[in-house]
Design a protein around this motif. Structure first.
Motif, short mmCIF file in Angstrom:
data_model
loop_
_atom_site.label_atom_id
_atom_site.label_comp_id
_atom_site.label_asym_id
_atom_site.label_seq_id
_atom_site.Cartn_x
_atom_site.Cartn_y
_atom_site.Cartn_z
N ALA A 134 0.83 -1.21 0.00
CA ALA A 134 0.00 0.00 0.00
C ALA A 134 0.86 1.26 0.00
CB ALA A 134 -0.93 -0.01 1.22
N ILE A 135 1.93 1.24 0.81
CA ILE A 135 2.86 2.37 0.82
C ILE A 135 3.49 2.53 -0.56
CG2 ILE A 135 5.06 3.20 1.76
CD1 ILE A 135 4.27 1.85 4.42
N ASN A 136 3.89 1.40 -1.14
CA ASN A 136 4.53 1.42 -2.46
C ASN A 136 3.57 1.92 -3.54
OD1 ASN A 136 6.82 0.93 -4.11
ND2 ASN A 136 5.90 -0.98 -4.82
N ALA A 137 2.30 1.51 -3.46
CA ALA A 137 1.31 1.94 -4.45
C ALA A 137 1.12 3.45 -4.39
CB ALA A 137 -0.01 1.22 -4.22
N ASN A 138 1.02 3.99 -3.18
CA ASN A 138 0.90 5.44 -3.03
C ASN A 138 2.16 6.15 -3.50
OD1 ASN A 138 -1.73 6.34 -1.63
ND2 ASN A 138 -1.13 4.52 -0.47
N TYR A 161 -0.21 7.18 7.89
CA TYR A 161 0.21 5.90 8.46
C TYR A 161 1.46 6.09 9.33
CZ TYR A 161 1.49 1.07 9.08
OH TYR A 161 1.81 -0.14 9.65
N ALA A 162 2.38 6.94 8.89
CA ALA A 162 3.64 7.12 9.61
C ALA A 162 3.44 7.63 11.03
CB ALA A 162 4.55 8.08 8.84
N ILE A 163 2.36 8.35 11.31
CA ILE A 163 2.16 8.90 12.65
C ILE A 163 1.37 7.97 13.57
CG2 ILE A 163 2.30 11.28 11.82
CD1 ILE A 163 -0.78 11.42 12.22
N GLN A 164 1.01 6.81 13.08
CA GLN A 164 0.23 5.87 13.90
C GLN A 164 1.14 5.19 14.93
OE1 GLN A 164 -3.12 5.96 13.56
NE2 GLN A 164 -2.58 7.51 12.02
N VAL A 165 1.00 5.59 16.19
CA VAL A 165 1.92 5.10 17.22
C VAL A 165 1.71 3.61 17.52
CG1 VAL A 165 2.17 7.35 18.31
CG2 VAL A 165 0.34 5.84 19.06
N ASP A 166 0.56 3.07 17.16
CA ASP A 166 0.32 1.66 17.42
C ASP A 166 0.67 0.76 16.23
OD1 ASP A 166 -1.71 2.69 15.87
OD2 ASP A 166 -3.30 1.48 16.79
N ALA A 167 1.15 1.36 15.15
CA ALA A 167 1.57 0.58 13.98
C ALA A 167 2.99 0.05 14.21
CB ALA A 167 1.54 1.44 12.73
N PRO A 168 3.37 -1.06 13.56
CA PRO A 168 4.73 -1.59 13.72
C PRO A 168 5.78 -0.55 13.33
CG PRO A 168 3.33 -3.20 12.64
CD PRO A 168 2.53 -1.93 12.70
N GLU A 169 6.78 -0.41 14.17
CA GLU A 169 7.80 0.62 13.96
C GLU A 169 8.51 0.45 12.62
OE1 GLU A 169 11.39 0.89 16.63
OE2 GLU A 169 10.24 2.60 17.39
N ARG A 194 6.44 1.89 9.91
CA ARG A 194 6.44 3.35 10.00
C ARG A 194 7.74 3.91 9.41
NH1 ARG A 194 5.30 5.25 15.88
NH2 ARG A 194 4.80 7.20 14.82
N PHE A 195 8.85 3.21 9.66
CA PHE A 195 10.12 3.61 9.04
C PHE A 195 9.99 3.57 7.51
CE2 PHE A 195 12.74 1.94 12.86
CZ PHE A 195 12.57 3.15 13.51
N ASN A 196 9.33 2.52 7.01
CA ASN A 196 9.14 2.37 5.57
C ASN A 196 8.36 3.56 5.01
OD1 ASN A 196 7.68 1.36 3.05
ND2 ASN A 196 9.07 -0.34 3.45
N ALA A 197 7.33 3.99 5.72
CA ALA A 197 6.53 5.13 5.28
C ALA A 197 7.35 6.42 5.27
CB ALA A 197 5.31 5.29 6.18
N LEU A 198 8.16 6.62 6.32
CA LEU A 198 9.00 7.81 6.38
C LEU A 198 10.05 7.79 5.27
CD1 LEU A 198 9.51 8.05 10.25
CD2 LEU A 198 8.12 9.57 8.82
N ASN A 199 10.61 6.61 5.02
CA ASN A 199 11.59 6.47 3.94
C ASN A 199 10.97 6.81 2.59
OD1 ASN A 199 12.86 4.54 1.71
ND2 ASN A 199 14.45 4.99 3.19
N GLU A 236 14.32 9.32 12.87
CA GLU A 236 14.04 9.20 11.45
C GLU A 236 13.31 10.44 10.93
OE1 GLU A 236 14.86 6.76 9.19
OE2 GLU A 236 16.14 6.02 10.80
N SER A 237 12.43 11.00 11.75
CA SER A 237 11.67 12.19 11.36
C SER A 237 12.58 13.41 11.25
CB SER A 237 10.55 12.45 12.36
OG SER A 237 9.69 11.34 12.46
#
Length: 289
Positions: free
Chosen positions: A14-18, A33-41, A44-49, A100-101
């Motif tokens: 999904a991140i890749n498609a966007n 997605y990157a700001i979701q604190v309950d998502a796997p870290e 979240r790194f992948n989204a920030l990257n 990372e941010s």
């Protein structure tokens, strides 16, 4: 409230498609997605990257690793999107996400107040990665307090912080950096990576007559040098065209860093080692050994 899907493979795609869409709306979805604190870290790194690569995508696909080049996009898309979320990211419960941010803000040329960066850089309770990003941000902003902050960083117990301070000093004050390198290379307290970094700088950023003199002095007793430093010394000498033993495969048998190797294997977006290979805890794929 949005309910986020937990499936790792689907989230990565999904991140890749966007990322492939490249629109402001797509960037917003990734940042959401990157700001979701309950998502796997890791995800979240992948989204920030992805947001960091938004303006200039790599030629390899982020998921399958195949050659799928995308055109460069307007840098303002990622910059404007991240600016809206930056405050939340910088106060995230995870210091790794904060780090990372901060790196993402520096990459996209988003300025963080110098006072905040100085506080982070000096805070011994912050993780090294976060303090290093604060140092890098201060350097990129050419903060007037940088010399004092670097001097303070050299007193840190964390070698990674001392190494980053040396790299920054090499760019801003080569003369002082050369003096520092003499201390590092003669110190019994400096660790291997710190000394390897010093040698690499002598062959590159700090290439100079004084740098060559330091290298030649070390080369006189090359055989007595620790195996962990021989490759770095030989490569620095080769870069400066100094008389020295050629870099040899045997030199690679010492001086490696398992933590850096693990990070590359597990997290490098371009290499994607774990997409084919499996490690002992079961993570990875069965495609390769």
């Amino acid at each position: 409230k949005t309910k986020w899907i937990k499936h790792e493979g689907l989230i990565r795609r999904a991140i890749n498609a966007n990322f492939h869409l490249g629109t402001p709306e797509a960037a917003t979805r990734v940042a959401d997605y990157a700001i979701q604190v309950d998502a796997p870290e890791e995800l979240r790194f992948n989204a920030l990257n992805a947001l960091g690569k938004w303006p200039k995508p790599d030629k390899l696909d982020r998921v399958v690793g195949r050659y799928r080049p995308l055109p460069h996009r307007n840098p303002a898309i990622a910059k404007n999107t991240v600016s809206k979320y930056l405050t939340n990211l910088l106060i995230d419960p995870s210091q790794k996400i904060q780090s990372e941010s901060m790196a993402l803000a520096r990459l996209l040329k988003l300025e963080i107040p110098g006072e905040a960066l100085i506080a982070v850089a000096k805070n011994e309770s912050s993780i090294p990665a976060l303090r290093i990003e604060a140092l890098r941000a201060l350097a990129s902003q050419k903060n007037t307090n940088l010399p004092t902050i670097i001097a303070s960083a050299f007193e840190s117990k964390e070698s990674s912080i001392r190494i980053e301070a040396l790299k920054i000093l090499a760019k801003f004050n080569p003369k002082s950096a050369l003096d520092r390198i003499e201390v590092v290379l003669s110190s019994i307290k400096a660790n291997t990576l710190e000394q390897q970094t010093a040698l690499t700088l002598l062959g590159n950023d700090l290439a100079s007559a004084k740098g060559d003199a330091i290298l030649n002095l070390l080369l006189k007793s090359f055989e007595k040098r620790p195996l962990s430093l021989k490759l770095d010394l030989a490569e620095a000498a080769a870069a400066r065209e100094l008389k020295a033993p050629a870099p040899d495969f045997a030199h690679t048998l010492g001086g490696g860093n398992a933590d850096r190797g693990e990070n590359l294997f597990m997290n490098h977006i371009a290499a994607q080692c774990i997409r084919c290979h499996k490690v002992k805890d079961g993570k990875g794929s069965d495609l390769g050994p």
